[in-house]
Scaffold this motif. Structure first.
Motif: not given
Length: 321
Positions: A309, A311, A313-319, A321
């Motif tokens: 993914q 950067r 998409c990885r930030t949105d995924l961490r937010q 969670a």
């Protein structure tokens, strides 16, 4: 009967008939003279001038022209230049020739009026002494007669001593136009300049003056030329070979030893010996290129070593969670 009798006249001598002088034989080559006796308008010139072996033809002709002029005629350089087609420089040189051989004497004299003039004395026979020239004093205004006794006339002043002719200015040499100079080739550099290699190169340069004194270098020239000699030594060139290449067939004189040695070091550099790989320059480091990847979530292109993914998409995924 014993006395011989002349029965035939002697053979006639060759020559013109009816003359008792030497035979008049016309030459088969060379100059043939046709002479006519002059009765007016001529000047006598000696063969010592007409056939002079050291004077130029311009100087001989100029001497003949000056001797043919009446006394008091102007013979300055400007006058002669206007009279003849020769240049001022050639006429000046011819006058110097005549002065050196004793046919002419020029001097600068000051008249009683204060004016400085050039006095020219022409000799038809070098070595004779010129009569003294008396300069008449300037005219005095006429005075009215008085009953007193007349004053004695002033004695003429003695002739001033001749002054040496002024030296002509030296000709200015203008060099011809030249093409622009090409920059010199760079001095060879060693690939691995070790301390021992540089020390040996400095010793070779310093020792050159023992074999060729004209190649004595200044102390500041040695560090500048050491890398070039080190490049020769790095290519397995013996110091004697380097010394022979730098000191053979030297020009005369050697004006700039450092420039000459630099030129020979650069232009006579031998190639590397076959099989030597330690002289090749090290390879340049490769530039790391990160490939492009497509994001598994938004399909956006991004650079990464592994797929996944981006950067964002990885930030949105961490937010989330």
């Amino acid at each position: 009967m014993d006395t011989p009798q002349v029965i035939a006249p002697p053979c006639a001598q060759p020559g013109s008939p009816g003359t008792s002088g030497p035979p008049d034989v016309t030459p088969t080559s060379g100059v043939i003279h046709v002479n006519t006796r002059h009765v007016s308008g001529f000047v006598i010139i000696g063969n010592h001038l007409a056939q002079h072996h050291e004077l130029s033809l311009i100087a001989i002709g100029l001497a003949v022209h000056i001797q043919s002029l009446p006394a008091g005629a102007k013979v300055g350089i400007k006058v002669l230049t206007d009279r003849f087609p020769e240049s001022e420089a050639r006429i000046t040189a011819a006058l110097h020739e005549l002065e050196a051989e004793g046919y002419l004497h020029r001097s600068r004299v000051r008249l009683p009026s204060g004016r400085v003039v050039t006095r020219t004395i022409s000799y038809n026979q070098p070595g004779t002494t010129a009569p003294p020239v008396v300069v008449a004093p300037p005219r005095q205004p006429r005075r009215q007669a008085t009953p007193t006794a007349p004053e004695p006339a002033p004695a003429p002043p003695p002739p001033p001593a001749p002054e040496p002719a002024p030296a002509l200015p030296a000709p200015v040499h203008v060099p011809p136009p030249t093409a622009p100079r090409t920059p010199p080739s760079p001095l060879p550099q060693p690939h691995k300049p070790t301390t021992e290699l540089l020390r040996t190169a400095a010793a070779v340069l310093t020792d050159l003056r023992r074999h060729a004194p004209q190649l004595t270098l200044k102390e500041d020239d040695i560090p500048t030329l050491v890398p070039g000699v080190a490049a020769w030594l790095e290519r397995d060139t013996h110091p004697d070979t380097i010394r022979h290449a730098l000191t053979t067939d030297l020009p005369t004189p050697v004006k700039h030893p450092a420039k000459l040695i630099r030129h020979r070091i650069t232009t006579l550099l031998p190639p590397p010996l076959p099989g030597t790989t330690d002289l090749t320059p090290p390879p340049r480091p490769k530039t790391l290129v990160i490939p492009l990847q497509n994001c598994d979530t938004c399909d956006r292109a991004f650079r990464a070593t592994d797929p996944g993914q981006c950067r964002d998409c990885r930030t949105d995924l961490r937010q989330a969670a």
